[in-house]
Write an enzyme that holds these catalytic residues in place. Structure first.
Site, PDB file in Angstrom:
ATOM      1  N   ASN A 101       0.807  -1.230   0.000  1.00 49.87           N
ATOM      2  CA  ASN A 101       0.000   0.000   0.000  1.00 49.87           C
ATOM      3  C   ASN A 101       0.837   1.276   0.000  1.00 49.87           C
ATOM      4  O   ASN A 101       0.484   2.244  -0.648  1.00 49.87           O
ATOM      5  CB  ASN A 101      -1.017  -0.009   1.139  1.00 49.87           C
ATOM      6  CG  ASN A 101      -0.374   0.040   2.489  1.00 49.87           C
ATOM      7  OD1 ASN A 101       0.670  -0.572   2.705  1.00 49.87           O
ATOM      8  ND2 ASN A 101      -0.959   0.760   3.407  1.00 49.87           N
ATOM      9  N   LYS A 121      12.582  -7.284   1.158  1.00 49.05           N
ATOM     10  CA  LYS A 121      11.674  -7.943   0.208  1.00 49.05           C
ATOM     11  C   LYS A 121      10.373  -7.149   0.119  1.00 49.05           C
ATOM     12  O   LYS A 121       9.598  -7.095   1.076  1.00 49.05           O
ATOM     13  CB  LYS A 121      11.338  -9.365   0.678  1.00 49.05           C
ATOM     14  CG  LYS A 121      10.583 -10.135  -0.404  1.00 49.05           C
ATOM     15  CD  LYS A 121       9.837 -11.348   0.107  1.00 49.05           C
ATOM     16  CE  LYS A 121       8.414 -11.046   0.478  1.00 49.05           C
ATOM     17  NZ  LYS A 121       7.558 -10.523  -0.605  1.00 49.05           N
ATOM     18  N   PRO A 122      10.121  -6.532  -1.047  1.00 48.25           N
ATOM     19  CA  PRO A 122       8.851  -5.802  -1.199  1.00 48.25           C
ATOM     20  C   PRO A 122       7.709  -6.742  -1.575  1.00 48.25           C
ATOM     21  O   PRO A 122       7.930  -7.909  -1.882  1.00 48.25           O
ATOM     22  CB  PRO A 122       9.143  -4.828  -2.343  1.00 48.25           C
ATOM     23  CG  PRO A 122      10.397  -5.282  -2.997  1.00 48.25           C
ATOM     24  CD  PRO A 122      10.966  -6.436  -2.237  1.00 48.25           C
ATOM     25  N   GLY A 171       2.796  -5.306   7.492  1.00 50.09           N
ATOM     26  CA  GLY A 171       1.865  -6.099   6.704  1.00 50.09           C
ATOM     27  C   GLY A 171       0.710  -6.546   7.580  1.00 50.09           C
ATOM     28  O   GLY A 171       0.416  -5.944   8.617  1.00 50.09           O
ATOM     29  N   GLU A 195       4.673  -3.842  12.261  1.00 49.52           N
ATOM     30  CA  GLU A 195       3.647  -2.802  12.041  1.00 49.52           C
ATOM     31  C   GLU A 195       2.507  -3.469  11.290  1.00 49.52           C
ATOM     32  O   GLU A 195       2.659  -3.817  10.119  1.00 49.52           O
ATOM     33  CB  GLU A 195       4.215  -1.646  11.202  1.00 49.52           C
ATOM     34  CG  GLU A 195       5.335  -0.875  11.851  1.00 49.52           C
ATOM     35  CD  GLU A 195       4.866   0.003  13.011  1.00 49.52           C
ATOM     36  OE1 GLU A 195       3.663   0.047  13.316  1.00 49.52           O
ATOM     37  OE2 GLU A 195       5.735   0.642  13.622  1.00 49.52           O
ATOM     38  N   LEU A 196       1.370  -3.651  11.973  1.00 48.73           N
ATOM     39  CA  LEU A 196       0.360  -4.559  11.415  1.00 48.73           C
ATOM     40  C   LEU A 196      -0.972  -3.873  11.120  1.00 48.73           C
ATOM     41  O   LEU A 196      -1.054  -2.661  11.062  1.00 48.73           O
ATOM     42  CB  LEU A 196       0.185  -5.717  12.397  1.00 48.73           C
ATOM     43  CG  LEU A 196       1.509  -6.344  12.861  1.00 48.73           C
ATOM     44  CD1 LEU A 196       1.283  -7.442  13.867  1.00 48.73           C
ATOM     45  CD2 LEU A 196       2.325  -6.848  11.677  1.00 48.73           C
ATOM     46  N   CYS A 221      -3.004   1.836   6.412  1.00 51.22           N
ATOM     47  CA  CYS A 221      -3.156   1.176   7.716  1.00 51.22           C
ATOM     48  C   CYS A 221      -3.768   2.134   8.732  1.00 51.22           C
ATOM     49  O   CYS A 221      -4.538   1.743   9.587  1.00 51.22           O
ATOM     50  CB  CYS A 221      -1.792   0.699   8.213  1.00 51.22           C
ATOM     51  SG  CYS A 221      -0.595   2.030   8.323  1.00 51.22           S
ATOM     52  N   GLU A 224     -10.825  -5.156   9.318  1.00 57.57           N
ATOM     53  CA  GLU A 224     -10.129  -4.103   8.585  1.00 57.57           C
ATOM     54  C   GLU A 224     -10.494  -4.222   7.109  1.00 57.57           C
ATOM     55  O   GLU A 224     -10.074  -5.165   6.443  1.00 57.57           O
ATOM     56  CB  GLU A 224      -8.617  -4.307   8.753  1.00 57.57           C
ATOM     57  CG  GLU A 224      -7.811  -3.302   8.003  1.00 57.57           C
ATOM     58  CD  GLU A 224      -6.308  -3.596   8.035  1.00 57.57           C
ATOM     59  OE1 GLU A 224      -5.907  -4.763   7.939  1.00 57.57           O
ATOM     60  OE2 GLU A 224      -5.544  -2.631   8.140  1.00 57.57           O
TER      61      GLU A 224
END
Ligand code: NAD
Length: 492
Positions: A152, A175-176, A226, A248-249, A284, A386
Site C-alpha cells: 500500500n 523484500k517488497p 503487513g 507494524e500490522l 493502515c 479491517e
C-alpha cells in the site's frame, strides 16, 4: 514518460541479479497492461543475499556515522531528482493518484532526512561518572535486518526501515510486496549504489522467500509491515533463533465524533472524508469506522455526504482532477465488495459517494466506487474487520463510555482519532487504546515523522519513526568500570 514495460532485478552483494523466472505487475487502471517485471527469487537467492549482508556487517558495523549520513544524503538527492519519473511508475503499478504518489515520496524523504539529522545524537555513547566508578553505554547495531513490506505504501514503508537500519550500522535484505515491486526496486537500487556491496540487498518473491528471511539464523532482526495474520507466521518462524522484531500490522482505526464537533466546519468535514478515502482507503492508519454522537448523527451524515461528493473524484490516477484511483489488486476488490454486500444483505443502507470522472475505465480496471454504509450493526464484519478499501461505516453512539468501549474492544489499536472541542477530545483520547490518537484529523494528515509510530495489541510490536524508530535498530551495551570491586556480602 515511458510506458514500455520495465524489468527490475534483485540486488545481491552489490550486483544486479537477473532471476531465471519473473512475474508481471499489471496496471490496476488498465489490467491488460504490464507495467514491468520483477524476479521470482528462490530461497537459495534469499540465502545468498543474507550471507552477503552477514559478511558486509563485519566491517559496516565499524563505519563512521558521518560516512553513513553522507552516503544516505547522496541517495536522497538522487531520489529527489527522480521523483517525477518514480511517482509516475508508482501510480502505474499501484493505482494511486499521481498527487498521492508524489506525497508518498515527500513523506518518505522527510523521514530519511530527519533520521540523518538526529542519528548522531541518538546513538552517541554516554559516559557516566558516579559514586561507584564509571559506566559507558553504547548503542550498537544489531546485525542483519530482514525488511518485509506491503504494497500500500511501498516507498515509505521501505525507507522507514532502510534509513534507521543503515544509519545505525546494520545491513539489510529487503523484500517488497509482489503487488507493487517496481518503483521501490528503483529506490532501493539508488540507495544500495551509495553503500558498500552487501550493506543493502533486495530480493523479490512470495512467502517462501519471506520464510527464509524470517527464519535464517544469520538474521538478527525482522522489520515487518503487513497483515496481522502474516505476522503470526513470522513470529513462529523467528522463534527458534529469538530474533528482535518490529511489527507494524493491521488496524481497525476508529474516528470518534463528539457531540461538540461542528458539522458545519467544511474543512473539518473534508479532512474526515480524506481520512476515510485517501489512497482508496488502503492505508493502515486510515479511519475505518466512524462513531458519531447520536445528537448530531443525522446532521453529520448529511454534511458528510456533501463533503464526500465534493472531494471524491474517481478515475485515472493521471487525471489531475482525480482524487481516488483504483484499488491495488483484484483480491482486495473482491474482499471489500464482499464486506459491503454482507452489510447490505443484513439490512444496512449503502450510499455511493463521489463522482466518476473516467466511466470508461470502471468495468475493466480494479475500481470500486466509494461507499458509505449506514445502519450496520456494531459487530458486523464491515465494522469489526479491517476493510482496507474505499468504504466506511458510520454508526451512532449514545455516550462516551459506550464509544470508548466499542473502540477498545477491538483486537487492534494502531491509530484512532477524536473530533470535537480540543480539550474535550484530548480527554477522551487519553482513554483510547492505540499507538497514536489524532485530534480533529486522521490518517497521514495527522502523521509526524519526528514522533514514534506503531500499534498496541494485535496492531504491532515496537515503534518506527522518531528517536524510537532509530533506537529499534540498536542494542544497548553497558561497559561497567566499578570502583568497589568487592561486594561486602560475598564471604571470603
Ligand atoms: P501481507 O501481510 O499479505 O504481506 C506483507 C508482506 O509479507 C509481503 O511482502 C508478502 O509477500 C510477505 N509475506 C507473505 N507471507 C509471508 C510469510 N509467511 N513470511 C514472510 N513474509 C511473508 O500484507 P499486504 O496485503 O501486503 O498489506 C496490507 C496489510 O498491511 C494490512 O493489514 C495493513 O493494515 C498492513 N499495514 C500496516 C501498516 C502499519 O504501519 N501498521 C502500514 C501499512 C500496511
Amino acid at each position: 514518460m515511458t510506458t514500455d514495460p520495465i524489468t527490475v532485478n534483485a540486488i545481491i552483494n552489490g550486483e544486479k541479479v537477473q532471476a531465471e523466472k519473473s512475474f508481471p505487475r499489471e496496471n490496476p487502471t488498465h489490467p491488460d497492461e504490464v507495467v514491468g517485471y520483477a524476479p521470482i527469487n528462490t530461497k537459495e537467492e534469499a540465502v545468498r543475499a543474507i550471507d552477503a549482508a552477514y559478511t558486509a556487517f563485519s566491517e559496516w558495523k565499524w563505519s563512521e556515522v558521518d560516512d553513513r549520513i553522507e552516503r544516505m544524503q547522496r541517495a536522497i538527492q538522487k531520489i529527489k531528482d527522480a521523483i517525477p519519473e518514480l511517482s509516475h511508475l508508482l501510480s502505474r503499478e499501484h493505482g494511486k493518484a499521481l498527487y498521492d504518489s508524489e506525497g508518498e515520496f515527500a513523506v518518505s524523504l522527510m523521514w530519511v532526512e530527519y533520521a540523518c539529522s538526529i542519528v548522531k545524537d541518538v546513538i552517541k555513547p554516554q559516559v557516566k561518572e558516579h559514586d561507584n566508578g564509571r559506566t559507558i553505554i553504547t548503542l550498537d547495531p544489531i546485525g542483519v535486518v530482514s525488511a518485509i513490506t506491503p504494497w500500500n505504501y511501498p516507498i515509505s514503508l521501505s525507507t522507514i526501515k532502510i534509513a534507521p537500519a543503515l544509519l545505525t550500522g546494520n545491513t539489510m535484505v529487503l523484500k517488497p510486496s509482489p503487488f507493487a515491486p517496481l518503483a521501490v526496486s528503483k529506490v532501493v537500487e539508488m540507495i544500495a549504489d551509495e553503500f558498500p556491496p552487501g550493506v543493502l540487498n533486495l530480493v523479490h518473491g512470495e512467502a517462501d522467500v519471506g520464510v527464509e528471511l524470517t527464519s535464517n539464523p544469520k538474521v538478527a532482526k525482522i522489520a515487518f509491515t503487513g497483515g496481522t495474520k502474516t505476522a503470526k507466521s513470522i513470529m513462529k518462524a523467528a522463534s527458534d533463533t529469538i530474533k528482535k522484531m518490529t511489527l507494524e500490522l493491521g488496524g481497525n482505526d476508529a474516528a470518534i465524533v463528539l457531540d461538540d464537533f461542528d458539522v458545519n466546519d467544511e474543512r473539518a468535514m473534508r479532512r474526515m472524508v480524506i481520512s476515510n478515502f485517501l489512497t482508496a482507503g488502503q492505508i493502515c492508519m486510515i479511519a475505518k469506522r466512524v462513531y458519531v454522537h447520536r445528537s448530531i448523527y443525522d446532521a453529520f451524515v448529511e454534511k458528510y455526504i456533501e463533503a464526500a461528493n465534493k472531494w471524491i473524484r474517481v478515475g485515472d490516477p493521471f487525471n489531475p482532477d482525480v482524487t481516488v484511483g483504483p484499488v491495488n489488486n483484484k483480491n482486495q476488490v473482491k474482499y471489500v465488495q464482499s464486506l459491503v454486500d454482507d452489510a447490505k444483505s443484513k439490512g444496512a443502507k449503502v450510499i455511493k459517494l463521489g463522482k466518476i470522472l473516467n466511466p470508461e475505465l470502471m468495468d475493466n480496471g480494479y475500481f470500486l466506487q466509494p461507499t458509505l454504509v449506514l445502519g450496520a450493526d456494531y459487530q458486523d464484519p464491515i465494522v469489526v474487520e479491517e476493510q482496507f478499501g474505499p468504504t466506511v461505516p458510520i454508526l451512532p453512539f449514545d455516550d462516551e463510555e459506550q464509544v470508548i468501549e466499542l473502540h477498545n474492544e477491538s483486537i487492534y489499536g494502531l491509530t484512532s482519532s477524536v473530533w470535537g472541542e480540543e480539550e474535550h477530545a484530548i480527554k477522551v483520547a487519553r482513554r483510547i487504546e492505540a499507538g497514536t490518537t489524532m485530534i480533529n484529523t486522521a490518517a497521514v494528515q495527522g502523521l509526524d515523522v519526528r514522533f514514534p509510530f506503531g500499534g498496541v495489541k494485535q496492531s504491532g510490536v515496537g515503534r518506527e519513526y522518531g528517536e524510537e524508530g532509530l533506537k529499534s535498530y540498536v542494542e544497548t551495551h553497558v561497559i561497567n568500570v566499578p570502583k568497589n570491586l568487592e561486594l561486602p556480602y560475598i564471604p571470603e
